[in-house]
Design an enzyme around this catalytic site. Structure first.
Site, PDB file in Angstrom:
ATOM      1  CG  HIS A  22      -1.857   1.128   1.291  1.00  0.00           C
ATOM      2  ND1 HIS A  22      -2.259   1.678   2.477  1.00  0.00           N
ATOM      3  CD2 HIS A  22      -2.477   1.842   0.326  1.00  0.00           C
ATOM      4  CE1 HIS A  22      -3.098   2.675   2.236  1.00  0.00           C
ATOM      5  NE2 HIS A  22      -3.239   2.791   0.936  1.00  0.00           N
ATOM      6  CG  ASP A  69      -3.672   5.095  -1.614  1.00  0.00           C
ATOM      7  OD1 ASP A  69      -4.737   5.220  -0.968  1.00  0.00           O
ATOM      8  OD2 ASP A  69      -2.549   5.130  -1.079  1.00  0.00           O
ATOM      9  CE1 TYR A 118      12.075  11.913 -17.358  1.00  0.00           C
ATOM     10  CE2 TYR A 118      13.574  13.764 -17.279  1.00  0.00           C
ATOM     11  CZ  TYR A 118      12.772  12.903 -17.996  1.00  0.00           C
ATOM     12  OH  TYR A 118      12.679  13.030 -19.358  1.00  0.00           O
TER      13      TYR A 118
END
Length: 150
Positions: A22, A69, A118
């Site tokens: 999670h 989520d 990035y």
């Protein structure tokens, strides 16, 4: 082949999706993203591939088994276009449609500036490189939870 598992998901990808916990980040990237060098800095450490499919197709397959989520606003993110951060090109629209379908309702991804993306990717659990050749086909998905059965 396995029954009930999207055939676009290979064994290496399934292993990583299952191993993630999670809140862990997954990066799904196009062919131009520096996937190998960034993947070496992730938790998994090796580049995963879903070649010969677009990021939209990869997102559909991944989200068929990967819960997003539900507790955070940054459950999914797209890389912003340099100089046009509010523009959402077709490749990103396709992934947004895959997110909406997986969620069963519209749920807008956040956008992340290119170099910030990035940096985010370096802290991910893993990187999957697709065969996507369109620019800005780079996304982050944050793993959610699967609730217990009633």
């Amino acid at each position: 082949m396995l029954k009930g598992i999207d055939p676009r998901l290979n064994a290496d990808v399934l292993y990583v999706l299952r191993a993630m916990g999670h809140g862990d980040y997954l990066i799904v990237a196009d062919t131009n993203f520096p996937s190998d060098s960034i993947a070496q800095q992730t938790v998994h450490g090796d580049l995963l591939r879903m070649e010969n499919i677009t990021t939209g197709e990869a997102a559909e397959a991944i989200l068929s088994v990967f819960p997003l989520d539900t507790f955070v606003d940054d459950f999914a993110a797209r890389m912003e276009i340099v100089g046009a951060p509010d523009e959402v090109p077709p490749v990103q629209q396709e992934v947004q449609a895959a997110v909406d379908a997986a969620e069963g309702q519209p749920r807008k991804m956040i956008s992340v500036e290119r170099f910030a993306f990035y940096d985010l990717a370096k802290n991910a659990y893993a990187v999957i490189q697709t065969g996507e050749r369109r620019f800005y086909g780079c996304f982050m998905f944050r793993k959610g939870v699967i609730p217990p059965e009633e």
